[in-house]
Design a protein around this motif. Structure first.
Motif, mmCIF file in Angstrom:
data_model
loop_
_atom_site.group_PDB
_atom_site.id
_atom_site.type_symbol
_atom_site.label_atom_id
_atom_site.label_comp_id
_atom_site.label_asym_id
_atom_site.label_seq_id
_atom_site.Cartn_x
_atom_site.Cartn_y
_atom_site.Cartn_z
ATOM 1 N N ARG A 1 0.816 -1.221 0.000
ATOM 2 C CA ARG A 1 0.000 0.000 0.000
ATOM 3 C C ARG A 1 0.848 1.269 0.000
ATOM 4 N NH1 ARG A 1 -3.112 1.183 4.232
ATOM 5 N NH2 ARG A 1 -1.788 0.121 5.764
ATOM 6 N N PHE A 2 1.972 1.254 0.678
ATOM 7 C CA PHE A 2 2.837 2.424 0.782
ATOM 8 C C PHE A 2 4.097 2.205 -0.046
ATOM 9 C CE2 PHE A 2 1.445 4.006 5.286
ATOM 10 C CZ PHE A 2 0.135 3.959 4.882
ATOM 11 N N THR A 3 4.630 3.302 -0.587
ATOM 12 C CA THR A 3 5.878 3.249 -1.342
ATOM 13 C C THR A 3 6.783 4.386 -0.899
ATOM 14 O OG1 THR A 3 4.730 2.321 -3.259
ATOM 15 C CG2 THR A 3 6.924 3.248 -3.622
ATOM 16 N N ILE A 4 7.991 4.046 -0.509
ATOM 17 C CA ILE A 4 8.992 5.052 -0.143
ATOM 18 C C ILE A 4 9.888 5.295 -1.346
ATOM 19 C CG2 ILE A 4 10.595 3.342 0.813
ATOM 20 C CD1 ILE A 4 11.376 5.448 2.929
ATOM 21 N N SER A 5 10.262 6.545 -1.557
ATOM 22 C CA SER A 5 11.141 6.874 -2.670
ATOM 23 C C SER A 5 11.885 8.164 -2.363
ATOM 24 C CB SER A 5 10.343 7.022 -3.970
ATOM 25 O OG SER A 5 9.423 8.091 -3.879
ATOM 26 N N GLN A 6 12.840 8.478 -3.236
ATOM 27 C CA GLN A 6 13.634 9.706 -3.090
ATOM 28 C C GLN A 6 13.826 10.333 -4.457
ATOM 29 O OE1 GLN A 6 16.983 7.475 -1.455
ATOM 30 N NE2 GLN A 6 16.897 8.762 0.345
ATOM 31 N N ASP A 7 14.145 11.609 -4.473
ATOM 32 C CA ASP A 7 14.566 12.207 -5.730
ATOM 33 C C ASP A 7 16.023 11.828 -5.969
ATOM 34 O OD1 ASP A 7 15.136 15.674 -4.631
ATOM 35 O OD2 ASP A 7 16.001 13.770 -3.970
ATOM 36 N N ASN A 8 16.532 12.148 -7.157
ATOM 37 C CA ASN A 8 17.875 11.697 -7.522
ATOM 38 C C ASN A 8 18.951 12.259 -6.600
ATOM 39 O OD1 ASN A 8 16.924 10.169 -9.635
ATOM 40 N ND2 ASN A 8 17.233 11.759 -11.171
ATOM 41 N N ALA A 9 18.750 13.437 -6.112
ATOM 42 C CA ALA A 9 19.746 14.068 -5.240
ATOM 43 C C ALA A 9 19.625 13.599 -3.800
ATOM 44 C CB ALA A 9 19.593 15.580 -5.301
ATOM 45 N N ARG A 10 18.637 12.772 -3.518
ATOM 46 C CA ARG A 10 18.345 12.316 -2.148
ATOM 47 C C ARG A 10 18.108 13.503 -1.224
ATOM 48 N NH1 ARG A 10 21.264 8.638 0.914
ATOM 49 N NH2 ARG A 10 19.411 7.361 1.210
ATOM 50 N N SER A 11 17.560 14.586 -1.785
ATOM 51 C CA SER A 11 17.267 15.760 -0.964
ATOM 52 C C SER A 11 15.801 15.816 -0.563
ATOM 53 C CB SER A 11 17.639 17.039 -1.713
ATOM 54 O OG SER A 11 16.868 17.145 -2.914
ATOM 55 N N THR A 12 14.995 14.972 -1.172
ATOM 56 C CA THR A 12 13.591 14.885 -0.806
ATOM 57 C C THR A 12 13.203 13.421 -0.691
ATOM 58 O OG1 THR A 12 13.117 16.926 -2.027
ATOM 59 C CG2 THR A 12 11.239 15.605 -1.327
ATOM 60 N N LEU A 13 12.593 13.104 0.415
ATOM 61 C CA LEU A 13 12.104 11.755 0.681
ATOM 62 C C LEU A 13 10.584 11.774 0.559
ATOM 63 C CD1 LEU A 13 12.968 8.889 1.784
ATOM 64 C CD2 LEU A 13 12.415 9.792 4.055
ATOM 65 N N TYR A 14 10.024 10.733 -0.050
ATOM 66 C CA TYR A 14 8.577 10.668 -0.253
ATOM 67 C C TYR A 14 8.000 9.412 0.379
ATOM 68 C CZ TYR A 14 9.666 14.038 -3.965
ATOM 69 O OH TYR A 14 10.115 15.122 -4.671
ATOM 70 N N LEU A 15 6.730 9.503 0.693
ATOM 71 C CA LEU A 15 5.977 8.320 1.095
ATOM 72 C C LEU A 15 4.616 8.405 0.411
ATOM 73 C CD1 LEU A 15 6.023 5.728 2.853
ATOM 74 C CD2 LEU A 15 4.738 7.036 4.578
ATOM 75 N N GLN A 16 4.420 7.576 -0.599
ATOM 76 C CA GLN A 16 3.128 7.489 -1.264
ATOM 77 C C GLN A 16 2.277 6.482 -0.503
ATOM 78 O OE1 GLN A 16 1.874 9.203 -3.998
ATOM 79 N NE2 GLN A 16 -0.049 8.182 -3.491
ATOM 80 N N MET A 17 1.134 6.930 -0.044
ATOM 81 C CA MET A 17 0.265 6.079 0.766
ATOM 82 C C MET A 17 -1.054 5.881 0.027
ATOM 83 S SD MET A 17 0.995 7.661 4.558
ATOM 84 C CE MET A 17 0.200 9.206 4.196
ATOM 85 N N ASN A 18 -1.317 4.653 -0.363
ATOM 86 C CA ASN A 18 -2.556 4.303 -1.065
ATOM 87 C C ASN A 18 -3.394 3.374 -0.206
ATOM 88 O OD1 ASN A 18 -1.618 5.745 -3.336
ATOM 89 N ND2 ASN A 18 -0.606 3.920 -4.158
ATOM 90 N N SER A 19 -4.655 3.254 -0.575
ATOM 91 C CA SER A 19 -5.584 2.366 0.147
ATOM 92 C C SER A 19 -5.511 2.599 1.647
ATOM 93 C CB SER A 19 -5.274 0.906 -0.182
ATOM 94 O OG SER A 19 -5.344 0.660 -1.570
ATOM 95 N N LEU A 20 -5.570 3.837 2.031
ATOM 96 C CA LEU A 20 -5.415 4.194 3.441
ATOM 97 C C LEU A 20 -6.547 3.625 4.284
ATOM 98 C CD1 LEU A 20 -4.071 7.791 2.945
ATOM 99 C CD2 LEU A 20 -2.987 6.046 4.376
ATOM 100 N N LYS A 21 -6.199 3.258 5.508
ATOM 101 C CA LYS A 21 -7.138 2.681 6.465
ATOM 102 C C LYS A 21 -7.193 3.562 7.704
ATOM 103 C CE LYS A 21 -5.671 -1.972 5.069
ATOM 104 N NZ LYS A 21 -5.114 -3.261 5.561
ATOM 105 N N PRO A 22 -8.285 3.517 8.454
ATOM 106 C CA PRO A 22 -8.346 4.316 9.690
ATOM 107 C C PRO A 22 -7.179 4.021 10.634
ATOM 108 C CG PRO A 22 -10.531 3.538 9.113
ATOM 109 C CD PRO A 22 -9.580 2.877 8.143
ATOM 110 N N GLU A 23 -6.685 2.799 10.647
ATOM 111 C CA GLU A 23 -5.569 2.464 11.527
ATOM 112 C C GLU A 23 -4.242 3.074 11.075
ATOM 113 O OE1 GLU A 23 -7.775 0.344 10.113
ATOM 114 O OE2 GLU A 23 -6.790 -1.558 9.564
ATOM 115 N N ASP A 24 -4.221 3.686 9.907
ATOM 116 C CA ASP A 24 -3.027 4.420 9.475
ATOM 117 C C ASP A 24 -2.968 5.824 10.090
ATOM 118 O OD1 ASP A 24 -3.534 2.993 6.233
ATOM 119 O OD2 ASP A 24 -2.025 2.400 7.717
ATOM 120 N N THR A 25 -4.026 6.226 10.765
ATOM 121 C CA THR A 25 -4.052 7.538 11.403
ATOM 122 C C THR A 25 -2.938 7.644 12.425
ATOM 123 O OG1 THR A 25 -6.437 7.809 11.081
ATOM 124 C CG2 THR A 25 -5.411 9.086 12.869
#
Length: 121
Positions: free
Chosen positions: A66-90
């Motif tokens: 459900r979640f995907t972690i990634s970075q830009d090429n410079a590793r200056s920005t970190l991302y977390l894409q969160m899909n199919s979110l559930k109430p327990e992810d709060t």
């Protein structure tokens, strides 16, 4: 000094998506690991996802697929894409960086201020 600033939190209905971002600045050693963690009041902070400086990915069982972690090429920005979110992810979500390979939450030295994610049913 390493500085981390999260953004992208908010409120969403169950099944929805959010993308968190973390701007990373400062001198970071190599190897290193960057990660996302979350915490709800009264509970310990827990690992969500981590990525090290050679691209190794680690996900908590609760977010795999459900979640995907990634970075830009410079590793200056970190991302977390969160899909199919559930109430327990709060939770409040934090990004963090540590010198060395990925590890448990207690071994992370540098932390952002956190961003709140609320998922309603």
């Amino acid at each position: 000094q390493v500085r981390l600033v999260e953004s992208g939190g908010g409120s969403v209905q169950a099944g929805g998506s959010l993308r968190l971002s973390c701007a990373v600045s400062g001198a970071i050693a190599s190897p290193n690991c960057m990660g996302w963690f979350r915490q709800v009041p009264g509970k310990e902070r827990e690992e969500v996802a981590q990525i090290d400086s050679i691209g190794t990915l680690i996900y908590a069982d609760a977010v795999k697929g459900r979640f995907t972690i990634s970075q830009d090429n410079a590793r200056s920005t970190l991302y977390l894409q969160m899909n199919s979110l559930k109430p327990e992810d709060t939770a409040k979500y934090y990004c963090a960086v540590r010198d060395g390979w990925c590890s448990t939450v207690v071994n992370y030295k540098f932390w952002g201020q956190g961003t709140q994610v609320t998922v309603s049913s």
